[in-house]
Motif scaffolding. Structure first.
Motif, short mmCIF file in Angstrom:
data_model
loop_
_atom_site.label_atom_id
_atom_site.label_comp_id
_atom_site.label_asym_id
_atom_site.label_seq_id
_atom_site.Cartn_x
_atom_site.Cartn_y
_atom_site.Cartn_z
N LYS A 1 0.80 -1.22 0.00
CA LYS A 1 0.00 0.00 0.00
C LYS A 1 0.83 1.26 0.00
N ARG A 2 2.06 1.14 0.51
CA ARG A 2 2.87 2.34 0.62
C ARG A 2 3.84 2.51 -0.53
N LEU A 3 3.70 1.67 -1.55
CA LEU A 3 4.67 1.67 -2.63
C LEU A 3 4.73 3.02 -3.32
N ARG A 4 5.93 3.56 -3.48
CA ARG A 4 6.06 4.83 -4.18
C ARG A 4 6.84 4.70 -5.48
N LYS A 5 7.88 3.86 -5.44
CA LYS A 5 8.69 3.72 -6.63
C LYS A 5 8.86 2.25 -6.96
N LEU A 6 8.52 1.90 -8.18
CA LEU A 6 8.69 0.54 -8.62
C LEU A 6 9.49 0.56 -9.91
N GLU A 7 10.59 -0.19 -9.94
CA GLU A 7 11.40 -0.23 -11.14
C GLU A 7 11.69 -1.68 -11.49
N ILE A 8 11.42 -1.99 -12.75
CA ILE A 8 11.48 -3.38 -13.18
C ILE A 8 12.23 -3.46 -14.50
N ARG A 9 13.13 -4.41 -14.60
CA ARG A 9 13.78 -4.64 -15.89
C ARG A 9 13.81 -6.12 -16.20
N ASP A 10 13.70 -6.43 -17.49
CA ASP A 10 13.87 -7.81 -17.95
C ASP A 10 13.05 -8.82 -17.16
N SER A 11 11.79 -8.52 -17.00
CA SER A 11 10.90 -9.46 -16.30
C SER A 11 9.61 -9.60 -17.08
N PRO A 12 8.97 -10.76 -17.02
CA PRO A 12 7.85 -11.04 -17.93
C PRO A 12 6.51 -10.46 -17.47
N PHE A 13 6.50 -9.19 -17.13
CA PHE A 13 5.23 -8.56 -16.72
C PHE A 13 4.71 -7.74 -17.89
N GLY A 14 3.41 -7.92 -18.15
CA GLY A 14 2.86 -7.26 -19.34
C GLY A 14 1.65 -6.41 -19.04
N ASN A 15 0.82 -6.26 -20.06
CA ASN A 15 -0.32 -5.34 -19.94
C ASN A 15 -1.28 -5.74 -18.83
N GLY A 16 -1.44 -7.03 -18.63
CA GLY A 16 -2.36 -7.47 -17.59
C GLY A 16 -2.00 -6.89 -16.25
N ALA A 17 -0.69 -6.89 -15.96
CA ALA A 17 -0.25 -6.33 -14.69
C ALA A 17 -0.30 -4.81 -14.72
N LEU A 18 0.13 -4.26 -15.82
CA LEU A 18 0.21 -2.80 -15.94
C LEU A 18 -1.15 -2.15 -15.74
N LEU A 19 -2.17 -2.79 -16.30
CA LEU A 19 -3.48 -2.13 -16.34
C LEU A 19 -4.41 -2.59 -15.22
N MET A 20 -3.90 -3.43 -14.36
CA MET A 20 -4.77 -3.99 -13.34
C MET A 20 -5.38 -2.92 -12.43
N ASP A 21 -4.55 -1.98 -12.02
CA ASP A 21 -5.06 -0.98 -11.08
C ASP A 21 -4.43 0.36 -11.45
N VAL A 22 -5.01 0.99 -12.44
CA VAL A 22 -4.35 2.18 -12.99
C VAL A 22 -4.33 3.34 -12.00
N GLY A 23 -5.32 3.34 -11.10
CA GLY A 23 -5.36 4.43 -10.13
C GLY A 23 -4.19 4.41 -9.18
#
Lengths: 588, 301
Positions: free
Chosen positions: A492-514
């Motif tokens: 809940k407190r996440l402020r910065k998330l940085e990801i490289r070379d991992s198999p995360f796609g649109n499903g994850a990206l768009l799950m909770d746009v707010g």
């Protein structure tokens, strides 16, 4: 902070009964509240508190220079005197952000100058600072006192000359790990003879020569100097002369430390060092003859901070001998050539250790000299440890579980196994359980970086247990969108998330746009998100800047929504699309 | 530095994962956009797919300059789509049960792999480690009043040494800049951190631009490898003034400068891109250039 909350709740009750509380009184109370977070909390209590807090805040922190315009900052905080700005995303440190992406400080300085802000302190991280900016800065603010540049670029020693010459009240010039084009030495001469107010001077990152006489005279006329970090062009005998002049130094960065230990100069240095009873922090040794190190043994017992991470010349016996004298150490930055055995010495000597960073010593060989054993030793010997950055050859779940048990107080835990998908060195299993133990045990964890063979399971644990997590760095990890979803859902407190070379796609990206509006930023590179996914996100969330980076300027790329996006950086902003983006950055 | 040609097979595009972001396979930008077919894969520089494609890398260690003939019609070498899809492939393979990490540790000698931005060490620290590794290796302690240690003559000996000594994979951050040569429409990109000194950089560029392109068949025999080794011992021509071309760079201020005047570290901090310029067009560069021309001519006379 606890007392602040009880104060707020008390006041909240009182406010219902009393209709006003004189502004001056509130302001006076607010003066005691200094951290940005606390002041942000104050400003959200009610309108009048917002007004009073905003009009009295002097120190402002802007975590993303593109999140807000300088004009708006000035408008809200008319009493602004001190500002910290951060520019490029964190992964720019590792050359993942193309050159010329942005992060220019000039517009900020120009706006402050134009609006006659009484700027006294400027702290910048990962920004592009031109000589023009420094020149403008130096001429626009009569009371300017402190300039701290961390990991910045774009300037030369000419810009420093302007600062030295024009900022007559300058107390602090602190250059940390910047790429500075060095035009050789003359900038230091630009400090006027009447400039006697220096408290802190750090030019360790400059590569060029320094006029040694000028340096000595500057130190001699700076009675308030407490922090001095020299570059490698400053030799042994200058160091000795400087220390004779400044026995009150608290923080010393040694430049070049190469000399004949049988000489008179060496003896003089020993004498000078013995007089420096106030030194608490030692760093540098950019060139070192290790057999001269015993000269520093007399101040080691007082040290609370030691940074030898730029001194590959200090190894083995000389290193451990030095460390054995440092019983009060709280912060230690070293190279992995200390080895697991050396870390055991640290563990048995430095019982007050709070922060440890172990960097790899050789960029060419893919072997780090420390393993999980060193980490376990440290964790069992140093119960106060709360921050760690550890580059190592290998790790095991068992070790991480032990570390989690020994040190439940971690707030920062960054582990970097040089081979980023390496499994448990003993069982060949993923390291999910080990990191799971860390997040489960360390309830106060705020920052985490993971490496090793990791499946979605580790993210399940992170989502479940890492309640205070604010920053998470992921590389070569996870199996599916679920991994990223666990994190976005749970932290809940996440402020910065940085990801490289991992198999995360649109499903994850768009799950909770707010969610992204509650965060500072998200970086995803070499993942599975497509252009279409990013466009959808950008459309739904107008207050986010969704930047796509395409360094190769292939225009056909733009029209195919199914194309995977190589680099995406999104951040919340009140300033709209930025106007200084280069051609290869496309804001959707 | 090695050019790598990866063979086909299951991990076919995995070397592209190392290409991502830096665009370092600037082979030909006339690529089409279809990412499907990839009989051949291109890897320029030291990229060998890092931890994912050691097997592929091992088979095809030797260098040759890749030409348009080698480019399958479908591969877009520098598009981000292949690079990210390749990381998927590699990730998929990673979870398909192959013990990748075991493979990568046992990478044979000489197969150096490079992943962009890995290990995650701040570029400043990385650069200073590189420079310090060189100076520690070559100097004994001296009592000379400390001077700036950017001595390129010293550096290039140790640079070659350390490049050849690495047995397991080297990882470092890369610093790619564009290189264009007069008369050639398609540019390239070169990793300055892989060079480490002017001589190595010039050699790399000569290999890229000035080497006559061998045919595929010729490369399969051992003779061209012999040629490569012979060539490697010749002094780089771009720096010593004997070539028809000169090597120049654009600095941060937008000026075009002759490569080689300043210490390597200073060059790295100000270079934006390179250009191999015809000597005839290079008049109006620093006077030293004309002086060199003059010297060359008088030598020949």
């Amino acid at each position: 902070m606890v007392s602040l909350c009880s104060f707020i709740s008390y006041y909240w009750e009182e406010e219902k009964r009393m209709n006003y509380f004189p502004d001056e009184v509130l302001e006076h109370v607010f003066d005691f509240v200094t951290s940005s977070r606390d002041r942000n909390a104050l400003s959200q209590v009610c309108k009048s508190w917002y007004r009073i807090e905003s009009s009295s805040r002097q120190k402002v922190f802007i975590g993303n220079c593109y999140a807000i315009s300088p004009e708006r900052v000035i408008e809200r905080f008319p009493a602004l005197k001190s500002i910290a700005l951060k520019g490029k995303p964190h992964f720019a440190d590792f050359n993942l952000v193309p050159h010329e992406w942005g992060g220019f400080v000039y517009p900020w300085i120009e706006a402050f100058a134009r609006n006659r802000v009484g700027l006294e302190e400027l702290r910048l991280k990962r920004m592009v600072v031109s000589d023009d900016s420094l020149e403008l800065l130096s001429r626009s603010f009569a009371n300017f006192k402190s300039l701290v540049l961390v990991s910045c670029e774009g300037f030369t020693t000419d810009g420093l000359a302007a600062i030295a010459a024009n900022c007559r009240c300058l107390r602090e010039l602190d250059l940390q790990e910047n790429e500075v084009e060095d035009h050789r030495g003359h900038w230091l001469s630009c400090f006027h003879d009447s400039h006697t107010s220096l408290v802190s001077l750090n030019f360790a990152c400059l590569k060029g020569d320094i006029n040694l006489g000028v340096l000595e005279r500057l130190v001699a006329r700076s009675p308030n100097l407490r922090s001095l970090r020299l570059n490698r062009a400053v030799p042994f005998d200058t160091l000795q002369k400087i220390l004779m002049q400044s026995p009150n130094l608290v923080d010393l960065g040694v430049g070049s430390y190469v000399h004949d230990p049988d000489s008179e100069t060496y003896d003089k240095l020993v004498t000078a060092i013995e007089k420096c009873k106030s030194v608490r922090s030692l760093s540098g040794f950019l060139d070192v003859a290790p057999h001269c190190l015993p000269a520093f043994h007399s101040i080691c017992p007082n040290l609370t901070s030691l940074n030898l991470s730029y001194a590959p010349g200090i190894q083995g016996g000389e290193l451990t001998k030095l460390i054995r004298h440092c019983r009060k150490l709280q912060r230690l930055w070293i190279l992995d050539c200390i080895g697991d055995k050396g870390l055991e010495v640290v563990a048995s000597t430095c019982k007050d250790l709070q922060e440890l960073r172990v960097f790899p010593s050789d960029p060419y060989i893919g072997h780090a000299a420390v393993t999980e054993e060193g980490l376990v030793a440290i964790s069992s010997g140093c119960p106060k440890l709360h921050s760690i950055l550890y580059f190592c050859q290998q790790m095991t779940n068992a070790a991480l579980i032990t570390v989690a048990k020994n040190c439940p107080n971690f707030i920062r835990f960054r582990l970097c196994i040089l081979d980023p998908t390496k499994p448990d060195a003993v069982t060949q299993q993923p390291l999910d359980e080990g990191f799971g133990a860390i997040v489960h045990s360390c309830r106060g964890l705020r920052r985490l970086s993971l490496t090793g063979l990791l499946t979605d399971q580790v993210f399940l644990y992170i989502g479940m247990y890492a309640e205070q997590l604010e920053m998470l760095s992921i590389a070569f990890a996870g199996d599916s969108d679920k991994g990223m979803q666990y994190v976005l859902n749970g932290c809940k407190r996440l402020r910065k998330l940085e990801i490289r070379d991992s198999p995360f796609g649109n499903g994850a990206l768009l799950m909770d746009v707010g969610k992204y509006e509650a965060m500072r930023s998200l970086w995803m590179s070499s993942c599975e998100v497509t252009l279409g996914g990013c466009k959808t996100l950008a459309k739904k969330m107008p207050r986010l800047n969704v930047e796509i980076m395409n360094e190769n300027e292939q225009t056909d790329f733009i029209f195919d929504d199914a194309q995977k996006v190589d680099k995406m950086y999104l951040y919340r902003t009140l300033a709209g699309q930025r106007k200084d983006a280069p051609d290869f950055v496309w804001t959707l | 530095m090695q050019l790598v040609l990866g063979g086909g097979g299951g991990v076919k595009t995995s070397s592209m994962s190392t290409v991502s972001g830096e665009g370092n396979t600037a082979m030909s930008s006339e690529d089409s956009s279809s990412p499907d077919e990839a009989e051949l894969e291109l890897g320029l520089g030291l990229s060998l797919g890092g931890f994912k494609a050691q097997q592929t890398a091992v088979k095809t260690k030797y260098a040759r300059i890749l030409t348009a003939k080698d480019l399958p019609s479908g591969v877009s070498t520098s598009s981000s789509c292949t690079s990210s899809s390749s990381s998927t492939l590699s990730r998929a393979n990673a979870t398909a049960g192959t013990k990748r990490s075991a493979d990568s540790v046992s990478a044979p000698n000489g197969a150096s792999s490079q992943v962009v931005g890995w290990p995650p060490i701040r570029a400043y620290r990385m650069n200073s480690m590189v420079n310090q590794a060189k100076s520690v290796a070559t100097e004994e302690y001296n009592s000379v009043i400390g001077k700036n240690k950017n001595n390129t003559a010293v550096l290039d000996k140790t640079n070659n040494g350390s490049n050849m000594n690495s047995n397991n994979f080297k990882v470092r951050t890369s610093f790619f800049v564009k290189v264009n040569m007069d008369g050639i429409a398609i540019g390239r990109k070169v990793d300055l951190n892989a060079s480490g000194c002017y001589e190595a950089l010039a050699q790399t560029l000569e290999d890229m631009f000035l080497r006559p392109i061998p045919t595929i068949n010729a490369m399969r025999s051992s003779a061209p490898e012999h040629n490569l080794m012979v060539d490697a011992t010749r002094c780089p021509k771009l720096l010593d003034g004997s070539s028809e071309f000169v090597l120049t760079y654009e600095d941060k201020e937008g000026d075009w400068m002759l490569v080689g005047d300043v210490p390597w570290g200073m060059f790295l901090s100000s270079v934006k891109r390179l250009r191999i310029m015809r000597r005839s067009e290079a008049t109006g560069l620093a006077p030293r250039l004309q002086e060199r021309n003059g010297r060359q001519r008088s030598k020949l006379i």
